[in-house]
Enzyme design. Structure first.
Site, PDB file in Angstrom:
ATOM      1  N   PRO A 138      11.698 -32.244   9.817  1.00  0.00           N
ATOM      2  CA  PRO A 138      12.616 -33.261  10.338  1.00  0.00           C
ATOM      3  C   PRO A 138      12.394 -34.612   9.653  1.00  0.00           C
ATOM      4  O   PRO A 138      11.254 -34.968   9.345  1.00  0.00           O
ATOM      5  CB  PRO A 138      12.256 -33.361  11.824  1.00  0.00           C
ATOM      6  CG  PRO A 138      11.198 -32.379  12.089  1.00  0.00           C
ATOM      7  CD  PRO A 138      10.799 -31.697  10.826  1.00  0.00           C
ATOM      8  N   GLY A 187       7.659 -38.958  11.074  1.00  0.00           N
ATOM      9  CA  GLY A 187       6.219 -39.107  10.889  1.00  0.00           C
ATOM     10  C   GLY A 187       5.555 -37.902  10.264  1.00  0.00           C
ATOM     11  O   GLY A 187       4.332 -37.791  10.259  1.00  0.00           O
ATOM     12  N   LEU A 188       6.364 -36.979   9.709  1.00  0.00           N
ATOM     13  CA  LEU A 188       5.785 -35.753   9.151  1.00  0.00           C
ATOM     14  C   LEU A 188       5.813 -35.727   7.620  1.00  0.00           C
ATOM     15  O   LEU A 188       5.562 -34.692   7.007  1.00  0.00           O
ATOM     16  CB  LEU A 188       6.516 -34.527   9.709  1.00  0.00           C
ATOM     17  CG  LEU A 188       6.355 -34.296  11.215  1.00  0.00           C
ATOM     18  CD1 LEU A 188       7.208 -33.111  11.677  1.00  0.00           C
ATOM     19  CD2 LEU A 188       4.895 -34.048  11.583  1.00  0.00           C
ATOM     20  N   GLY A 189       6.154 -36.857   7.015  1.00  0.00           N
ATOM     21  CA  GLY A 189       6.090 -36.942   5.556  1.00  0.00           C
ATOM     22  C   GLY A 189       7.229 -36.231   4.853  1.00  0.00           C
ATOM     23  O   GLY A 189       7.077 -35.780   3.714  1.00  0.00           O
ATOM     24  N   SER A 190       8.393 -36.171   5.516  1.00  0.00           N
ATOM     25  CA  SER A 190       9.502 -35.419   4.921  1.00  0.00           C
ATOM     26  C   SER A 190       9.930 -35.991   3.562  1.00  0.00           C
ATOM     27  O   SER A 190      10.185 -35.237   2.615  1.00  0.00           O
ATOM     28  CB  SER A 190      10.655 -35.367   5.923  1.00  0.00           C
ATOM     29  OG  SER A 190      11.789 -35.985   5.456  1.00  0.00           O
ATOM     30  N   ALA A 230       8.151 -37.683   1.318  1.00  0.00           N
ATOM     31  CA  ALA A 230       7.150 -37.384   0.286  1.00  0.00           C
ATOM     32  C   ALA A 230       7.222 -35.907  -0.107  1.00  0.00           C
ATOM     33  O   ALA A 230       7.074 -35.556  -1.283  1.00  0.00           O
ATOM     34  CB  ALA A 230       5.752 -37.723   0.791  1.00  0.00           C
ATOM     35  N   ALA A 231       7.491 -35.037   0.878  1.00  0.00           N
ATOM     36  CA  ALA A 231       7.540 -33.597   0.579  1.00  0.00           C
ATOM     37  C   ALA A 231       8.761 -33.257  -0.277  1.00  0.00           C
ATOM     38  O   ALA A 231       8.658 -32.504  -1.250  1.00  0.00           O
ATOM     39  CB  ALA A 231       7.551 -32.795   1.883  1.00  0.00           C
ATOM     40  N   ASP A 241       0.303 -40.505   2.761  1.00  0.00           N
ATOM     41  CA  ASP A 241       1.302 -39.441   2.940  1.00  0.00           C
ATOM     42  C   ASP A 241       1.491 -38.647   1.648  1.00  0.00           C
ATOM     43  O   ASP A 241       1.394 -37.413   1.645  1.00  0.00           O
ATOM     44  CB  ASP A 241       2.660 -40.032   3.360  1.00  0.00           C
ATOM     45  CG  ASP A 241       2.654 -40.527   4.787  1.00  0.00           C
ATOM     46  OD1 ASP A 241       1.559 -40.621   5.375  1.00  0.00           O
ATOM     47  OD2 ASP A 241       3.740 -40.834   5.322  1.00  0.00           O
TER      48      ASP A 241
HETATM   49  C1  MEV Z   1       2.432 -42.906   8.036  1.00  0.00           C
HETATM   50  O1  MEV Z   1       2.313 -41.498   7.955  1.00  0.00           O
HETATM   51  C2  MEV Z   1       1.079 -43.544   8.044  1.00  0.00           C
HETATM   52  C3  MEV Z   1       1.097 -45.071   8.149  1.00  0.00           C
HETATM   53  O2  MEV Z   1      -0.274 -45.463   8.230  1.00  0.00           O
HETATM   54  C4  MEV Z   1       1.757 -45.713   6.967  1.00  0.00           C
HETATM   55  C5  MEV Z   1       0.961 -45.572   5.676  1.00  0.00           C
HETATM   56  O3  MEV Z   1      -0.238 -45.337   5.714  1.00  0.00           O
HETATM   57  O4  MEV Z   1       1.578 -45.728   4.615  1.00  0.00           O
HETATM   58  C6  MEV Z   1       1.781 -45.533   9.412  1.00  0.00           C
END
Ligand code: MEV
Length: 309
Positions: free
Chosen positions: A97, A101-104, A106-107, A148
């Site tokens: 998704p 917050g799951l790094g979509s 970057a993936a 990430d």
């Molecule tokens: C995001 O997955 C992690 C954060 O610390 C941002 C970052 O480190 O770039 C919120």
């Protein structure tokens, strides 16, 4: 046809503070991935990227200034390899998704870069790939720490201090993690920007909170290295409490964290940028099903289970 891919990620401890130089621990989610499928194109067709999930199709022209992260990633790879766009079609699709917050991001970028390099008859080292994906993250996500892209590209649990200083991380016993999705999209750029504003308004106060997160990370590292999952769980909760104070949690995330703890999880916290997106819970074989059910009951729109080893 060839398929390239990259995993989603979770932050086990230390998000946000890592932007300010504190260590953090992150892990890939091997079964949740973004994919890039290469198909050879006709002579003279050039390079086309088809984003299956959004229905977009984009041509990549090295000279064009395009405000699109996928085209920009492709341009960066081609310039880095010093080649013209190949005649090829690359299809992208992802099970991760977005803005959760799951790094979509970057993936997807990682999978695309791998596929494009292959279309050009080349491979990128992990260092090269990590640098290229980081450069894109920087342009689109403000001031990323680089954690990430590093965990996504290296696809191994890591203890990350900064872009030059990270190492594979091994917990003594595998960690069973249940991931609960609030279903709320929340761009990391915004929560990172808000923490920056808090920091600028009260550097000493926020510094104390960031240091408290640093202590959680260091204690968690030691606990995990000796297989003390009870302490590791408590430290997740402590970490979550400080993230709440930094205003990056949300009612929905807190509700899922409480539900997981109520169902017997050893620990739980938000994971990633926060304000929405995902939370994680550390469970045992005995509590896993109960925690999963409690998260669904408390409003999680999706729940995954992964093992960090
Ligand atoms: C995001 O997955 C992690 C954060 O610390 C941002 C970052 O480190 O770039 C919120």
């Amino acid at each position: 046809m060839s398929i390239y891919s990259a995993p989603a990620k979770i932050i086990l401890y230390g998000e946000h503070a890592v932007v300010y130089g504190t260590a953090a621990i992150a892990a890939p989610i091997p079964d949740l991935r973004a994919f890039a499928i290469t198909r050879s194109g006709e002579a003279g067709q050039g390079l086309v990227i088809r984003a299956i999930d959004s229905g977009h199709e984009l041509s990549v022209d090295l000279a064009a200034e395009v405000d699109d992260a996928l085209v920009e990633m492709a341009q960066r790879v081609l310039r880095h390899l010093n080649v013209e766009p190949p005649d090829a079609l690359i299809e992208l699709r992802s099970d991760i998704p977005i803005a959760s917050g799951l790094g979509s991001g970057a993936a997807i970028s990682t999978a695309l870069a791998r596929a494009l390099a292959a279309c050009c008859g080349q491979t990128l080292s992990r260092e090269e790939l990590n640098g290229l994906v980081y450069a894109l993250e920087r342009r689109h996500h403000g001031t990323p720490s680089g954690i990430d892209n590093t965990v996504v590209v290296y696809e191994t649990p890591i203890l990350f201090r900064n872009r030059e200083d990270f190492e594979p991380f091994r917990a003594r016993t595998p960690l069973r993690i249940v991931i609960g999705d609030t279903g709320i999209h929340a761009p990391t750029k915004e929560s990172v920007g808000d923490v920056r504003r808090l920091y600028n308004a009260d550097p000493q106060g926020i510094e104390r909170k960031l240091r408290a997160i640093g202590v959680c990370v260091e204690s968690a590292r030691r606990a995990l290295e000796i297989g003390d999952l009870v302490s590791a769980g408590h430290l997740m909760v402590e970490n979550h409490m400080v993230l709440r104070e930094l205003t990056v949690s949300s009612i929905e995330l807190d509700r899922l964290v409480e539900a997981a703890l109520g169902a017997g999880a050893l620990g739980a916290k938000m994971s990633g940028g926060g304000r929405g997106g995902n939370m994680i819970a550390l469970v045992t074989a005995e509590t896993e099903e109960g925690v999963r059910a409690a998260l669904e009951e408390a409003g999680a729109v999706r729940v995954w289970v992964t093992e960090v080893r």
